[in-house]
Design an enzyme around this catalytic site. Structure first.
Site, PDB file in Angstrom:
ATOM      1  N   ASP A  23       2.645 -12.723   6.869  1.00  0.00           N
ATOM      2  CA  ASP A  23       1.895 -13.227   5.005  1.00  0.00           C
ATOM      3  C   ASP A  23       1.686 -11.235   4.512  1.00  0.00           C
ATOM      4  O   ASP A  23       1.332 -10.522   4.611  1.00  0.00           O
ATOM      5  CB  ASP A  23       0.860 -13.655   4.956  1.00  0.00           C
ATOM      6  CG  ASP A  23       0.645 -13.930   3.195  1.00  0.00           C
ATOM      7  OD1 ASP A  23       0.359 -15.084   3.374  1.00  0.00           O
ATOM      8  OD2 ASP A  23       0.652 -13.420   3.102  1.00  0.00           O
ATOM      9  N   ASP A 116       5.249 -16.237   0.359  1.00  0.00           N
ATOM     10  CA  ASP A 116       5.442 -15.179   1.533  1.00  0.00           C
ATOM     11  C   ASP A 116       4.995 -15.014   2.415  1.00  0.00           C
ATOM     12  O   ASP A 116       4.370 -13.864   3.057  1.00  0.00           O
ATOM     13  CB  ASP A 116       4.297 -14.738   0.443  1.00  0.00           C
ATOM     14  CG  ASP A 116       3.023 -14.693   0.264  1.00  0.00           C
ATOM     15  OD1 ASP A 116       3.047 -15.764   0.920  1.00  0.00           O
ATOM     16  OD2 ASP A 116       1.987 -13.808   0.394  1.00  0.00           O
ATOM     17  N   GLU A 117       5.060 -16.810   3.196  1.00  0.00           N
ATOM     18  CA  GLU A 117       4.794 -15.971   4.375  1.00  0.00           C
ATOM     19  C   GLU A 117       5.604 -17.072   5.524  1.00  0.00           C
ATOM     20  O   GLU A 117       6.200 -17.759   5.374  1.00  0.00           O
ATOM     21  CB  GLU A 117       3.011 -16.526   4.818  1.00  0.00           C
ATOM     22  CG  GLU A 117       3.023 -18.056   4.164  1.00  0.00           C
ATOM     23  CD  GLU A 117       1.222 -18.327   4.728  1.00  0.00           C
ATOM     24  OE1 GLU A 117       0.871 -17.881   2.748  1.00  0.00           O
ATOM     25  OE2 GLU A 117       0.609 -18.324   4.835  1.00  0.00           O
TER      26      GLU A 117
HETATM   27  P1  TTP Z   1      -0.598 -15.602  -0.569  1.00  0.00           P
HETATM   28  O1  TTP Z   1      -0.387 -15.016   0.514  1.00  0.00           O
HETATM   29  O2  TTP Z   1      -1.817 -16.237  -1.091  1.00  0.00           O
HETATM   30  O3  TTP Z   1      -1.625 -14.284  -1.761  1.00  0.00           O
HETATM   31  P2  TTP Z   1      -1.271 -13.137  -2.301  1.00  0.00           P
HETATM   32  O4  TTP Z   1       0.291 -12.797  -0.914  1.00  0.00           O
HETATM   33  O5  TTP Z   1      -0.551 -12.992  -3.535  1.00  0.00           O
HETATM   34  O6  TTP Z   1      -2.432 -11.961  -1.698  1.00  0.00           O
HETATM   35  P3  TTP Z   1      -2.577 -11.735  -0.155  1.00  0.00           P
HETATM   36  O7  TTP Z   1      -2.474 -10.586   0.046  1.00  0.00           O
HETATM   37  O8  TTP Z   1      -4.169 -12.083   0.058  1.00  0.00           O
HETATM   38  O9  TTP Z   1      -2.007 -12.405   1.038  1.00  0.00           O
HETATM   39  O10 TTP Z   1      -0.185 -16.387  -2.595  1.00  0.00           O
HETATM   40  C1  TTP Z   1       1.506 -15.548  -2.489  1.00  0.00           C
HETATM   41  C2  TTP Z   1       2.266 -16.075  -3.915  1.00  0.00           C
HETATM   42  O11 TTP Z   1       2.078 -16.953  -3.938  1.00  0.00           O
HETATM   43  C3  TTP Z   1       1.328 -15.090  -3.942  1.00  0.00           C
HETATM   44  O12 TTP Z   1       1.514 -13.812  -5.020  1.00  0.00           O
HETATM   45  C4  TTP Z   1       1.162 -15.291  -5.634  1.00  0.00           C
HETATM   46  C5  TTP Z   1       1.187 -17.246  -5.342  1.00  0.00           C
HETATM   47  N1  TTP Z   1       0.389 -18.075  -5.993  1.00  0.00           N
HETATM   48  C6  TTP Z   1       0.366 -18.960  -6.691  1.00  0.00           C
HETATM   49  O13 TTP Z   1       1.657 -19.310  -7.278  1.00  0.00           O
HETATM   50  N2  TTP Z   1      -0.922 -19.578  -6.967  1.00  0.00           N
HETATM   51  C7  TTP Z   1      -2.027 -19.268  -5.931  1.00  0.00           C
HETATM   52  O14 TTP Z   1      -2.950 -20.520  -6.791  1.00  0.00           O
HETATM   53  C8  TTP Z   1      -1.569 -18.703  -5.363  1.00  0.00           C
HETATM   54  C9  TTP Z   1      -3.245 -18.646  -4.170  1.00  0.00           C
HETATM   55  C10 TTP Z   1      -0.907 -17.878  -4.611  1.00  0.00           C
HETATM   56 MG    MG Z   2      -0.431 -13.042   0.376  1.00  0.00          MG
HETATM   57 MG    MG Z   3       0.655 -16.547   2.017  1.00  0.00          MG
END
Ligand code: TTP
Ligand code: MG
Ligand code: MG
Length: 359
Positions: A23, A116-117
């Site tokens: 992720d 992103d994962e």
């Molecule tokens: P995530 O993997 O949930 O969050 P992140 O990568 O920003 O942070 P982390 O380091 O905790 O993994 O989400 C991936 C992307 O999806 C994030 O960069 C933006 C988008 N996203 C949204 O559009 N709305 C949301 O509510 C969330 C949680 C993420």
């Molecule tokens: Mg992330």
């Molecule tokens: Mg994610």
């Protein structure tokens, strides 16, 4: 049970199905920092706006420390001084995501689950998995100049949990032999699929940590959460994966629903609807699906509810096209304050050459 033998027991041949969950860290913001290094080390947030109103999509850890979190309204976030706000550039993030996942395919069987994962499925032992994770992290750093975290475990939900503990910028392993002990002190809100609503219900029953689940009356839990959710919860609490992942199975529909922080007029919910359409479109793209029908469902302040649908004459998973439809549907809603808003896509099918023609 397929118990893992830990430690230096090299006589035992370990060949298990293992899952690595990769992720990306603060993904959208990291993409921005990657192309503008002067942002590094500063608190940065990416937002999406429709007209005057907007919401935070994500923030880096510097900004999170200052209270800027995903889902927060832009106006509230802007009241925190010293944070840099950037308008989302979805095309750039999706392009970067595609490049990363094309690259990750080379490391094992890949199941992308969001922008992103993704899970990488391997056969082997935990040491091998750890080495692979190190190599993936290093490669992503070198090739894309982006940080990520990797969780390693014996099923998907536990790999996902491990990743929470790996963040930021780390690797974390949960072995099957350690899982029960590890889970005891984990907060229930960290379990896969346990959202804010379920957490609140559990907390109201005195359940904060996983171990608390085993000291309450199971019938009480069933009466509050329903049979299915409670049995899922117990499986998760035991470190088992209750979800069925059948890659060939096409769902009838996919949907998401949000309770609003405060009741809003229909003109004010567009940016939330956009995020929901975007999230569902990513899910379609990830699973190679296209949809034809969009549904918007509103629950009004008086708890009356309304559901409106519209079908395109072609199949797509393009968030822009689907959002155009959703916008028309929002327009059709009653002029009452909205409490909860849902978006769904139905009439789903696998993306084929034929459906691409209408793209
Ligand atoms: P995530 O993997 O949930 O969050 P992140 O990568 O920003 O942070 P982390 O380091 O905790 O993994 O989400 C991936 C992307 O999806 C994030 O960069 C933006 C988008 N996203 C949204 O559009 N709305 C949301 O509510 C969330 C949680 C993420
Ligand atoms: Mg992330
Ligand atoms: Mg994610």
């Amino acid at each position: 049970m397929n118990e893992f033998v830990s430690g230096a027991d090299y006589n035992v041949k370990e060949n298990y199905n293992l899952f690595l969950l990769v992720d990306m860290d603060y993904f959208y913001v990291a993409c921005e920092i990657r192309r503008n290094k002067s942002l590094e080390g500063k608190p940065v947030a990416v937002f999406h706006a429709v007209g005057e109103r907007g919401a935070i999509l994500t923030s880096n850890y510097e900004a999170r420390k200052m209270g800027i979190k995903s889902g927060m309204s832009l106006s509230k976030a802007r009241s925190v001084p010293g944070v840099i706000f950037i308008n989302a550039d979805m095309d750039y993030y999706l392009k970067t995501s595609n490049e990363i996942f094309s690259f990750l395919k080379g490391f094992g069987e890949l199941e992308q689950v969001s922008v992103d994962e993704g899970f990488i499925l391997i056969k082997g032992n935990y040491e091998k998995a750890y080495e692979l994770a190190e190599s993936i992290k290093q490669n992503i750093k070198e090739k894309f100049d982006l940080p990520c975290s990797i969780g390693i475990s014996y099923n998907r939900v536990m790999a996902k949990l491990a990743c929470e503990f790996a963040k930021p910028n780390g690797i974390f392993v949960i072995r099957r032999s350690e899982a029960q002990e590890f889970l005891k002190d984990v907060e229930v809100s960290k379990l896969y699929g346990v959202g804010e609503k379920t957490t609140k219900i559990l907390n109201s029953l005195g359940v904060y940590k996983v171990k608390d689940l085993f000291s309450i009356d199971p019938s009480l839990l069933r009466s509050k959460l329903g049979d299915k959710a409670s049995s899922y919860l117990f499986l998760l609490a035991k470190g088992e994966d209750p979800y069925k992942y059948n890659k060939e199975e096409i769902p009838k529909s996919i949907s998401t629903i949000n309770t609003l922080e405060k009741d809003l007029d229909k003109e004010e919910i567009l940016e939330i609807v956009f995020s929901m359409v975007y999230e569902l479109s990513s899910e379609l793209q990830t699973n190679n699906l296209v949809s034809k029908t969009v549904t918007v469902r509103a629950v009004y302040e008086d708890f009356d509810n309304q559901s409106v649908s519209l079908s395109l004459n072609f199949y797509t998973n393009d968030y822009k096209k689907l959002f155009e439809v959703a916008k028309q549907l929002v327009n059709k809603l009653d002029n009452k304050k909205i409490r909860r808003i849902g978006v769904g896509f139905s009439n789903l099918k696998k993306l084929t050459e034929e459906s691409l023609k209408n793209y």
